[in-house]
Write an enzyme that holds these catalytic residues in place. Structure first.
Site, PDB file in Angstrom:
ATOM      1  N   THR A  24       0.823  -1.212   0.000  1.00  0.00           N
ATOM      2  CA  THR A  24       0.000   0.000   0.000  1.00  0.00           C
ATOM      3  C   THR A  24       0.857   1.261   0.000  1.00  0.00           C
ATOM      4  O   THR A  24       0.466   2.276  -0.576  1.00  0.00           O
ATOM      5  CB  THR A  24      -0.957   0.021   1.203  1.00  0.00           C
ATOM      6  OG1 THR A  24      -0.206  -0.176   2.405  1.00  0.00           O
ATOM      7  CG2 THR A  24      -2.001  -1.072   1.079  1.00  0.00           C
ATOM      8  N   PHE A  31      -7.253  -4.808  -0.224  1.00  0.00           N
ATOM      9  CA  PHE A  31      -8.566  -5.323  -0.594  1.00  0.00           C
ATOM     10  C   PHE A  31      -9.654  -4.975   0.410  1.00  0.00           C
ATOM     11  O   PHE A  31     -10.755  -4.599   0.027  1.00  0.00           O
ATOM     12  CB  PHE A  31      -8.502  -6.853  -0.764  1.00  0.00           C
ATOM     13  CG  PHE A  31      -7.699  -7.275  -1.946  1.00  0.00           C
ATOM     14  CD1 PHE A  31      -8.300  -7.481  -3.179  1.00  0.00           C
ATOM     15  CD2 PHE A  31      -6.329  -7.454  -1.839  1.00  0.00           C
ATOM     16  CE1 PHE A  31      -7.555  -7.864  -4.280  1.00  0.00           C
ATOM     17  CE2 PHE A  31      -5.575  -7.834  -2.949  1.00  0.00           C
ATOM     18  CZ  PHE A  31      -6.188  -8.037  -4.160  1.00  0.00           C
ATOM     19  N   ASP A 104       2.497  -8.489  -7.183  1.00  0.00           N
ATOM     20  CA  ASP A 104       3.049  -7.329  -7.888  1.00  0.00           C
ATOM     21  C   ASP A 104       4.535  -7.425  -8.226  1.00  0.00           C
ATOM     22  O   ASP A 104       5.054  -6.594  -8.974  1.00  0.00           O
ATOM     23  CB  ASP A 104       2.799  -6.044  -7.085  1.00  0.00           C
ATOM     24  CG  ASP A 104       3.233  -6.167  -5.631  1.00  0.00           C
ATOM     25  OD1 ASP A 104       4.361  -6.619  -5.370  1.00  0.00           O
ATOM     26  OD2 ASP A 104       2.419  -5.814  -4.752  1.00  0.00           O
ATOM     27  N   HIS A 119       0.097 -16.495  -4.470  1.00  0.00           N
ATOM     28  CA  HIS A 119      -0.999 -16.243  -5.406  1.00  0.00           C
ATOM     29  C   HIS A 119      -0.511 -15.921  -6.815  1.00  0.00           C
ATOM     30  O   HIS A 119      -1.281 -15.411  -7.633  1.00  0.00           O
ATOM     31  CB  HIS A 119      -1.881 -15.109  -4.879  1.00  0.00           C
ATOM     32  CG  HIS A 119      -2.546 -15.444  -3.582  1.00  0.00           C
ATOM     33  ND1 HIS A 119      -2.866 -14.494  -2.630  1.00  0.00           N
ATOM     34  CD2 HIS A 119      -2.941 -16.631  -3.062  1.00  0.00           C
ATOM     35  CE1 HIS A 119      -3.432 -15.085  -1.584  1.00  0.00           C
ATOM     36  NE2 HIS A 119      -3.485 -16.380  -1.829  1.00  0.00           N
ATOM     37  N   CYS A 151      -0.095 -19.137 -31.592  1.00  0.00           N
ATOM     38  CA  CYS A 151      -1.234 -19.976 -31.981  1.00  0.00           C
ATOM     39  C   CYS A 151      -2.583 -19.278 -31.902  1.00  0.00           C
ATOM     40  O   CYS A 151      -3.596 -19.849 -32.306  1.00  0.00           O
ATOM     41  CB  CYS A 151      -1.263 -21.238 -31.118  1.00  0.00           C
ATOM     42  SG  CYS A 151      -1.778 -20.947 -29.399  1.00  0.00           S
TER      43      CYS A 151
END
Length: 241
Positions: A24, A31, A104, A119, A151
């Site tokens: 932050t 969140f 991040d 994550h 592709c």
């Protein structure tokens, strides 16, 4: 703060476990705080939790990608004092690993070498058809659904969405790091997100430190609790600006 500085000086294999609050101070919203992604009003057709879900990615891929680019990717963000302090601790040989819930890449940008990303990362992306790997530019340089140059398949970020499970290898690495740590420093996380928060139960070392602006469910289990901004606390303890 003197206690924190001493704990960090004496540690030989400390592990830092961090959440959204670590970033932050780099201008990336968290969140669940008052100004967080889930609590701030957005002009969205669905709740943010759904917008970041596997179901949304499958059912509305273009909408998902637009939301993802707008709210989850912050290419201008730079490491803050907390990231730099942790990288310095690793250079000194006091910190063995960073276990992060963030995507991040700012820990690596600050110089941390062993970063376990629970994550995933916005900097890793792959084609769902041929598996070709892409960097962040493939997401930022496209509109709607990004497509593979080889592709034409859909490119998706290597991040864990709601409704998806954490990677077993990453979980193993994180649990091993936490269980082998002599000191566990937990910062910038409400500790309300599972299974990540449950990893703290594997800590067997001598001291657990919690640094967070607000109280957490684990405060009464910690040996040292500091309710301050993370960058301020770590920067002062480590001795960097």
């Amino acid at each position: 703060m003197d206690d924190l500085a001493q704990v960090l000086r004496e540690s030989e294999r400390a592990v830092f476990f961090g959440g959204a609050g670590v970033s932050t101070e780099s201008g990336i919203p968290d969140f669940r705080s008052a100004c967080g992604l889930y609590t701030t009003s957005h002009d969205l057709p669905f709740p943010p939790e759904y917008m970041l879900s596997h179901d949304c990615f499958v059912e509305h891929p273009a909408m998902f990608m637009d939301f993802y680019r707008t709210y989850l990717v912050h290419p201008a963000a730079r490491p803050n004092r907390a990231h730099r302090a942790l990288a310095e601790l690793e250079r000194r040989g006091s910190l063995a690993a960073v276990v992060t819930q963030n995507i991040d890449g700012l820990h690596q940008a600050a110089g941390s070498q062993r970063v376990i990303e629970l994550h995933g990362s916005v900097h890793r992306n792959h084609c769902l058809e041929c598996g070709r790997h892409y960097g962040l530019d493939a997401i930022l340089g496209s509109a709607g659904v990004p497509r593979c140059q080889a592709c034409g398949g859909m490119i998706r970020p290597d991040v864990v969405l709601y409704g998806e499970t954490l990677d077993e290898t990453v979980i193993h690495d994180a649990l091993q790091a936490v269980s082998e740590a002599d000191v566990l420093v937990v910062g910038g996380t409400s500790l309300n997100v599972y299974p990540a928060a449950g990893m703290l139960q594997y800590f067997q070392g001598r001291e657990m430190v919690l640094i967070n602006l607000e109280a957490t469910p684990y405060d009464d289990q910690a040996d040292l609790v500091i309710h301050r901004r993370l960058g301020e606390a770590l920067g002062e303890a480590v001795g960097i600006e």
